[in-house]
Design a protein around this motif. Structure first.
Motif, PDB file in Angstrom:
ATOM      1  N   LEU A 124     -23.702-145.477 -88.631  1.00 14.57           N
ATOM      2  CA  LEU A 124     -23.017-144.380 -88.721  1.00 14.57           C
ATOM      3  C   LEU A 124     -22.337-142.813 -89.461  1.00 14.57           C
ATOM      4  O   LEU A 124     -22.308-142.515 -88.717  1.00 14.57           O
ATOM      5  CB  LEU A 124     -21.385-144.866 -88.235  1.00 14.57           C
ATOM      6  N   ILE A 125     -23.013-143.052 -90.306  1.00 10.63           N
ATOM      7  CA  ILE A 125     -22.499-142.478 -91.476  1.00 10.63           C
ATOM      8  C   ILE A 125     -23.558-141.236 -91.171  1.00 10.63           C
ATOM      9  O   ILE A 125     -23.655-140.395 -91.646  1.00 10.63           O
ATOM     10  CB  ILE A 125     -21.870-143.303 -93.152  1.00 10.63           C
ATOM     11  N   LEU A 132     -23.493-133.165 -88.053  1.00 11.38           N
ATOM     12  CA  LEU A 132     -23.230-131.843 -88.732  1.00 11.38           C
ATOM     13  C   LEU A 132     -24.279-130.592 -87.971  1.00 11.38           C
ATOM     14  O   LEU A 132     -25.010-130.978 -88.581  1.00 11.38           O
ATOM     15  CB  LEU A 132     -23.209-132.331 -90.168  1.00 11.38           C
ATOM     16  N   PRO A 133     -23.503-129.560 -88.446  1.00  8.66           N
ATOM     17  CA  PRO A 133     -23.650-128.739 -88.737  1.00  8.66           C
ATOM     18  C   PRO A 133     -24.884-128.376 -89.488  1.00  8.66           C
ATOM     19  O   PRO A 133     -24.906-128.664 -91.657  1.00  8.66           O
ATOM     20  CB  PRO A 133     -23.312-127.096 -88.858  1.00  8.66           C
ATOM     21  N   PRO A 134     -26.139-127.724 -89.749  1.00  8.42           N
ATOM     22  CA  PRO A 134     -27.097-127.784 -91.007  1.00  8.42           C
ATOM     23  C   PRO A 134     -26.329-127.308 -92.424  1.00  8.42           C
ATOM     24  O   PRO A 134     -26.534-128.191 -93.472  1.00  8.42           O
ATOM     25  CB  PRO A 134     -28.609-126.381 -90.405  1.00  8.42           C
ATOM     26  N   ARG A 135     -25.647-126.002 -92.143  1.00  5.04           N
ATOM     27  CA  ARG A 135     -25.157-125.161 -93.282  1.00  5.04           C
ATOM     28  C   ARG A 135     -23.954-126.982 -93.987  1.00  5.04           C
ATOM     29  O   ARG A 135     -23.837-127.071 -95.519  1.00  5.04           O
ATOM     30  CB  ARG A 135     -24.217-124.373 -93.558  1.00  5.04           C
ATOM     31  N   PHE A 140     -23.130-131.136 -97.777  1.00  6.33           N
ATOM     32  CA  PHE A 140     -22.274-132.732 -98.011  1.00  6.33           C
ATOM     33  C   PHE A 140     -23.270-133.087 -98.711  1.00  6.33           C
ATOM     34  O   PHE A 140     -22.878-133.511 -99.309  1.00  6.33           O
ATOM     35  CB  PHE A 140     -21.779-133.189 -96.306  1.00  6.33           C
ATOM     36  N   LEU A 141     -24.775-132.975 -98.607  1.00  9.74           N
ATOM     37  CA  LEU A 141     -25.021-133.713 -99.259  1.00  9.74           C
ATOM     38  C   LEU A 141     -25.818-133.612-100.665  1.00  9.74           C
ATOM     39  O   LEU A 141     -25.676-133.916-101.659  1.00  9.74           O
ATOM     40  CB  LEU A 141     -27.319-134.035 -98.707  1.00  9.74           C
ATOM     41  N   LEU A 142     -26.030-132.014-100.863  1.00  7.65           N
ATOM     42  CA  LEU A 142     -26.034-131.723-102.395  1.00  7.65           C
ATOM     43  C   LEU A 142     -24.659-131.622-103.097  1.00  7.65           C
ATOM     44  O   LEU A 142     -24.709-132.304-104.078  1.00  7.65           O
ATOM     45  CB  LEU A 142     -25.922-130.158-102.139  1.00  7.65           C
ATOM     46  N   ALA A 174     -15.166-133.480 -90.717  1.00 10.82           N
ATOM     47  CA  ALA A 174     -15.848-133.941 -89.196  1.00 10.82           C
ATOM     48  C   ALA A 174     -16.584-135.347 -89.038  1.00 10.82           C
ATOM     49  O   ALA A 174     -16.398-136.141 -88.406  1.00 10.82           O
ATOM     50  CB  ALA A 174     -17.043-132.957 -88.693  1.00 10.82           C
ATOM     51  N   LEU A 175     -16.975-135.647 -90.548  1.00  7.00           N
ATOM     52  CA  LEU A 175     -17.468-136.940 -90.591  1.00  7.00           C
ATOM     53  C   LEU A 175     -16.463-138.135 -90.487  1.00  7.00           C
ATOM     54  O   LEU A 175     -16.241-139.330 -89.585  1.00  7.00           O
ATOM     55  CB  LEU A 175     -17.984-137.636 -91.955  1.00  7.00           C
ATOM     56  N   ALA A 176     -15.077-137.809 -90.960  1.00  6.47           N
ATOM     57  CA  ALA A 176     -13.972-138.397 -91.238  1.00  6.47           C
ATOM     58  C   ALA A 176     -13.655-139.095 -89.224  1.00  6.47           C
ATOM     59  O   ALA A 176     -13.253-140.248 -88.812  1.00  6.47           O
ATOM     60  CB  ALA A 176     -12.745-138.521 -91.341  1.00  6.47           C
ATOM     61  N   ALA A 177     -14.194-137.812 -88.482  1.00 10.05           N
ATOM     62  CA  ALA A 177     -13.160-137.581 -87.026  1.00 10.05           C
ATOM     63  C   ALA A 177     -14.750-138.231 -86.788  1.00 10.05           C
ATOM     64  O   ALA A 177     -14.416-139.400 -85.778  1.00 10.05           O
ATOM     65  CB  ALA A 177     -13.502-136.389 -86.367  1.00 10.05           C
ATOM     66  N   TRP A 178     -15.328-138.430 -86.760  1.00  7.09           N
ATOM     67  CA  TRP A 178     -16.582-139.357 -86.311  1.00  7.09           C
ATOM     68  C   TRP A 178     -16.891-140.588 -86.646  1.00  7.09           C
ATOM     69  O   TRP A 178     -17.106-141.387 -85.498  1.00  7.09           O
ATOM     70  CB  TRP A 178     -17.671-138.608 -86.549  1.00  7.09           C
TER      71      TRP A 178
END
Length: 189
Positions: A124-125, A132-135, A140-142, A174-178
């Motif tokens: 799910l994560i 997510l939008p690209p930016r 987030f990943l960095l 956005a991830l928390a909502a997802w």
């Protein structure tokens, strides 16, 4: 291509931060020093010919892989230690008893249900990150997966520190909502 001086400067600059990172991960000073030293050697041996701008990402990947490998080795070693120590009984008549009578009944690994739940949440994560939008995804990943600080992330992304913070904040919300939409409840400690 990074010069010897650029590589040496990079390693000198990253040494303390990398040690702190490994120390947090392992909680053992000697192991942390070994992991950082091994990561630095691997970078110098295998990637010295890469451009200087690529060194931070390469080094982080090497260090994180070294930490993961350390945990894998520790898990294997502790599994064998537990397994072999289980064959020693506290009874005086241990020779007469069947080992299956005194072996511990508790599993040494997580239950299949726990493994399934963790895999579901991780999927799910990953799905949420992909949406997510690209930016925001990049920031987030960095920041959270590559563990770069705000300034490093801003340098890699070519934006300001404030933009990185905004992108990360929006991404985590956005991830928390997802995750909430999919039944995963986040509990802060």
């Amino acid at each position: 291509m990074a010069t010897q001086a650029e590589l040496a400067t990079f390693l000198a600059e990253v040494e303390k931060r990398a040690f702190r990172q490994a120390m947090f991960a392992t909680q053992n000073e000697d192991v942390a020093l070994d992991l950082v030293q091994d990561a630095m050697l691997r970078l110098a041996e295998r990637y010295a010919g890469k451009p200087a701008a690529e060194l931070p990402l390469l080094f982080q990947r090497i260090l994180q892989n070294a930490i993961r490998d350390h945990y894998r080795r520790q898990k294997t070693r502790s599994w064998w230690t537990v397994l072999l120590s289980s064959f020693q009984s506290d009874d005086a008549d241990a020779d007469a008893n069947d080992p299956l009578d005194w072996l511990p009944n508790q599993p040494t690994s997580p239950s299949p249900e726990t493994i399934h739940d963790q895999a579901r949440v991780m999927a799910l994560i990953e799905e949420g990150i992909a949406k997510l939008p690209p930016r925001q995804r990049e920031a987030f990943l960095l920041r959270y997966w590559e563990e770069f600080d705000v300034a490093e992330t801003a340098a890699v992304m070519g934006c300001s520190d404030g933009s990185v913070k905004t992108h990360c904040s929006r991404a985590t919300h956005a991830l928390a909502a997802w995750l909430g939409q999919h039944g995963v409840q986040w509990q802060a400690d």
